[in-house]
Design a protein around this motif. Structure first.
Motif, PDB file in Angstrom:
ATOM      1  N   TYR A   1     -19.721  27.514   2.648  1.00 31.05           N
ATOM      2  CA  TYR A   1     -20.738  27.637   1.624  1.00 31.05           C
ATOM      3  C   TYR A   1     -20.505  28.280   0.457  1.00 31.05           C
ATOM      4  CZ  TYR A   1     -24.626  30.304  -0.597  1.00 31.05           C
ATOM      5  OH  TYR A   1     -25.485  30.823  -1.574  1.00 31.05           O
ATOM      6  N   SER A   2     -19.340  29.082   0.362  1.00 28.43           N
ATOM      7  CA  SER A   2     -18.775  29.742  -0.929  1.00 28.43           C
ATOM      8  C   SER A   2     -17.975  28.505  -1.406  1.00 28.43           C
ATOM      9  CB  SER A   2     -18.031  31.070  -0.310  1.00 28.43           C
ATOM     10  OG  SER A   2     -17.363  31.337  -1.309  1.00 28.43           O
ATOM     11  N   ASN A   3     -17.347  27.900  -0.903  1.00 25.32           N
ATOM     12  CA  ASN A   3     -16.670  26.797  -1.759  1.00 25.32           C
ATOM     13  C   ASN A   3     -17.408  25.739  -2.286  1.00 25.32           C
ATOM     14  OD1 ASN A   3     -14.151  27.612  -0.857  1.00 25.32           O
ATOM     15  ND2 ASN A   3     -13.869  26.188   1.063  1.00 25.32           N
ATOM     16  N   ILE A   4     -18.706  25.232  -1.887  1.00 27.54           N
ATOM     17  CA  ILE A   4     -19.538  24.477  -2.474  1.00 27.54           C
ATOM     18  C   ILE A   4     -20.093  25.133  -3.816  1.00 27.54           C
ATOM     19  CG2 ILE A   4     -21.797  23.449  -2.118  1.00 27.54           C
ATOM     20  CD1 ILE A   4     -21.181  23.141   0.789  1.00 27.54           C
ATOM     21  N   CYS A   5     -20.592  26.453  -3.563  1.00 27.96           N
ATOM     22  CA  CYS A   5     -21.088  27.308  -4.686  1.00 27.96           C
ATOM     23  C   CYS A   5     -20.263  27.176  -5.993  1.00 27.96           C
ATOM     24  CB  CYS A   5     -21.740  28.604  -4.146  1.00 27.96           C
ATOM     25  SG  CYS A   5     -23.148  28.354  -3.165  1.00 27.96           S
ATOM     26  N   ALA A   6     -18.855  27.572  -5.565  1.00 32.57           N
ATOM     27  CA  ALA A   6     -17.797  27.672  -6.545  1.00 32.57           C
ATOM     28  C   ALA A   6     -17.610  26.346  -7.064  1.00 32.57           C
ATOM     29  CB  ALA A   6     -16.553  28.323  -5.881  1.00 32.57           C
ATOM     30  N   SER A   7     -17.449  25.374  -6.313  1.00 29.63           N
ATOM     31  CA  SER A   7     -17.338  23.932  -7.063  1.00 29.63           C
ATOM     32  C   SER A   7     -18.431  23.674  -7.876  1.00 29.63           C
ATOM     33  CB  SER A   7     -17.172  23.002  -5.919  1.00 29.63           C
ATOM     34  OG  SER A   7     -16.988  21.653  -6.506  1.00 29.63           O
ATOM     35  N   LEU A   8     -19.569  24.059  -7.826  1.00 27.67           N
ATOM     36  CA  LEU A   8     -20.805  23.610  -8.505  1.00 27.67           C
ATOM     37  C   LEU A   8     -20.583  24.493  -9.784  1.00 27.67           C
ATOM     38  CD1 LEU A   8     -23.633  23.572  -5.851  1.00 27.67           C
ATOM     39  CD2 LEU A   8     -22.750  21.587  -7.093  1.00 27.67           C
ATOM     40  N   VAL A   9     -20.393  25.674  -9.750  1.00 26.50           N
ATOM     41  CA  VAL A   9     -20.287  26.754 -11.056  1.00 26.50           C
ATOM     42  C   VAL A   9     -19.072  26.154 -11.761  1.00 26.50           C
ATOM     43  CG1 VAL A   9     -19.436  29.059 -11.629  1.00 26.50           C
ATOM     44  CG2 VAL A   9     -21.101  28.724  -9.868  1.00 26.50           C
ATOM     45  N   ARG A  10     -17.788  25.948 -11.228  1.00 27.72           N
ATOM     46  CA  ARG A  10     -16.964  25.198 -11.923  1.00 27.72           C
ATOM     47  C   ARG A  10     -17.184  24.090 -12.852  1.00 27.72           C
ATOM     48  NH1 ARG A  10     -13.619  27.424  -7.787  1.00 27.72           N
ATOM     49  NH2 ARG A  10     -14.055  25.732  -6.536  1.00 27.72           N
ATOM     50  N   GLY A  11     -18.164  23.131 -12.104  1.00 26.39           N
ATOM     51  CA  GLY A  11     -18.622  21.927 -12.705  1.00 26.39           C
ATOM     52  C   GLY A  11     -19.577  22.088 -13.793  1.00 26.39           C
ATOM     53  N   CYS A  12     -20.325  23.089 -13.827  1.00 27.51           N
ATOM     54  CA  CYS A  12     -21.306  23.428 -14.910  1.00 27.51           C
ATOM     55  C   CYS A  12     -20.703  24.240 -16.030  1.00 27.51           C
ATOM     56  CB  CYS A  12     -22.297  24.461 -14.151  1.00 27.51           C
ATOM     57  SG  CYS A  12     -23.280  23.567 -13.116  1.00 27.51           S
ATOM     58  N   LEU A  13     -19.286  24.553 -16.164  1.00 29.79           N
ATOM     59  CA  LEU A  13     -18.764  25.290 -17.230  1.00 29.79           C
ATOM     60  C   LEU A  13     -18.521  24.163 -18.284  1.00 29.79           C
ATOM     61  CD1 LEU A  13     -16.032  27.274 -15.346  1.00 29.79           C
ATOM     62  CD2 LEU A  13     -18.249  28.194 -16.264  1.00 29.79           C
ATOM     63  N   LYS A  14     -18.395  25.086 -19.542  1.00 31.78           N
ATOM     64  CA  LYS A  14     -18.136  24.198 -20.749  1.00 31.78           C
ATOM     65  C   LYS A  14     -16.569  24.490 -21.005  1.00 31.78           C
ATOM     66  CE  LYS A  14     -22.639  24.942 -22.969  1.00 31.78           C
ATOM     67  NZ  LYS A  14     -23.472  25.357 -24.271  1.00 31.78           N
ATOM     68  N   GLU A  15     -16.139  23.436 -21.812  1.00 35.16           N
ATOM     69  CA  GLU A  15     -14.711  23.637 -22.337  1.00 35.16           C
ATOM     70  C   GLU A  15     -14.522  24.649 -23.319  1.00 35.16           C
ATOM     71  OE1 GLU A  15     -12.253  22.030 -20.864  1.00 35.16           O
ATOM     72  OE2 GLU A  15     -13.607  20.273 -19.727  1.00 35.16           O
ATOM     73  N   PRO A  16     -13.342  25.328 -23.268  1.00 35.98           N
ATOM     74  CA  PRO A  16     -12.006  24.949 -22.331  1.00 35.98           C
ATOM     75  C   PRO A  16     -12.160  25.801 -21.096  1.00 35.98           C
ATOM     76  CG  PRO A  16     -11.661  26.801 -23.832  1.00 35.98           C
ATOM     77  CD  PRO A  16     -13.104  26.393 -24.001  1.00 35.98           C
ATOM     78  N   HIS A  17     -13.221  26.563 -20.563  1.00 32.98           N
ATOM     79  CA  HIS A  17     -13.286  27.242 -19.437  1.00 32.98           C
ATOM     80  C   HIS A  17     -13.370  26.553 -18.113  1.00 32.98           C
ATOM     81  CE1 HIS A  17     -13.932  30.706 -21.988  1.00 32.98           C
ATOM     82  NE2 HIS A  17     -14.929  30.215 -22.566  1.00 32.98           N
ATOM     83  N   LYS A  18     -13.943  25.219 -18.357  1.00 31.42           N
ATOM     84  CA  LYS A  18     -13.954  24.276 -17.399  1.00 31.42           C
ATOM     85  C   LYS A  18     -12.534  23.683 -16.920  1.00 31.42           C
ATOM     86  CE  LYS A  18     -16.207  20.238 -15.787  1.00 31.42           C
ATOM     87  NZ  LYS A  18     -17.368  19.079 -15.922  1.00 31.42           N
ATOM     88  N   THR A  19     -11.696  23.513 -17.868  1.00 29.70           N
ATOM     89  CA  THR A  19     -10.391  23.147 -17.723  1.00 29.70           C
ATOM     90  C   THR A  19      -9.560  24.295 -16.943  1.00 29.70           C
ATOM     91  OG1 THR A  19     -10.383  21.623 -19.361  1.00 29.70           O
ATOM     92  CG2 THR A  19      -8.369  22.181 -18.442  1.00 29.70           C
ATOM     93  N   GLU A  20      -9.697  25.398 -17.427  1.00 25.90           N
ATOM     94  CA  GLU A  20      -8.812  26.601 -16.826  1.00 25.90           C
ATOM     95  C   GLU A  20      -9.540  26.917 -15.358  1.00 25.90           C
ATOM     96  OE1 GLU A  20      -9.591  29.784 -19.283  1.00 25.90           O
ATOM     97  OE2 GLU A  20      -8.947  28.939 -21.017  1.00 25.90           O
ATOM     98  N   ALA A  21     -10.655  26.566 -15.231  1.00 26.90           N
ATOM     99  CA  ALA A  21     -11.065  26.852 -13.855  1.00 26.90           C
ATOM    100  C   ALA A  21     -10.709  25.760 -12.651  1.00 26.90           C
ATOM    101  CB  ALA A  21     -12.804  27.027 -13.771  1.00 26.90           C
ATOM    102  N   LEU A  22     -10.730  24.679 -13.267  1.00 33.22           N
ATOM    103  CA  LEU A  22     -10.002  23.581 -12.241  1.00 33.22           C
ATOM    104  C   LEU A  22      -8.542  23.745 -12.040  1.00 33.22           C
ATOM    105  CD1 LEU A  22     -11.989  20.559 -13.838  1.00 33.22           C
ATOM    106  CD2 LEU A  22     -12.616  21.590 -11.532  1.00 33.22           C
ATOM    107  N   THR A  23      -7.751  24.127 -13.067  1.00 29.75           N
ATOM    108  CA  THR A  23      -6.610  24.522 -12.734  1.00 29.75           C
ATOM    109  C   THR A  23      -6.377  25.598 -11.631  1.00 29.75           C
ATOM    110  OG1 THR A  23      -6.039  25.912 -14.522  1.00 29.75           O
ATOM    111  CG2 THR A  23      -5.625  23.648 -14.812  1.00 29.75           C
ATOM    112  N   ARG A  24      -7.193  26.357 -11.584  1.00 23.86           N
ATOM    113  CA  ARG A  24      -7.096  27.634 -10.751  1.00 23.86           C
ATOM    114  C   ARG A  24      -7.678  27.270  -9.129  1.00 23.86           C
ATOM    115  NH1 ARG A  24      -9.403  30.791 -15.022  1.00 23.86           N
ATOM    116  NH2 ARG A  24     -11.233  30.542 -14.144  1.00 23.86           N
TER     117      ARG A  24
END
Length: 69
Positions: free
Chosen positions: A20-43
């Motif tokens: 459940y936590s992984n699904i929520c984190a993935s959804l939050v990372r997908g909603c971020l705007k650049e450049p924060h989205k790219t940084e979150a995807l690398t982490r």
């Protein structure tokens, strides 16, 4: 004492808290705007080592990279 009547919805859906936590984190990372989205995807990438044991001795560990799609 805890009551079973108020079970978390993720448990009622047959999920573990980690999934459940992984699904929520993935959804939050997908909603971020650049450049924060790219940084979150690398982490998001996970690397770990798996060591098999045979006859009481460790074999050579294998490095595993878990990269979500």
């Amino acid at each position: 004492m805890a009551s079973n009547a108020a079970a978390p919805f993720w448990r009622a859906a047959g999920m573990t808290y980690i999934s459940y936590s992984n699904i929520c984190a993935s959804l939050v990372r997908g909603c971020l705007k650049e450049p924060h989205k790219t940084e979150a995807l690398t982490r998001e990438k996970v690397h770990f080592s798996l060591t098999q044991w045979k006859s009481g001795k460790p074999e050579k560990p294998s490095i595993i990279s878990d990269t979500p799609e």
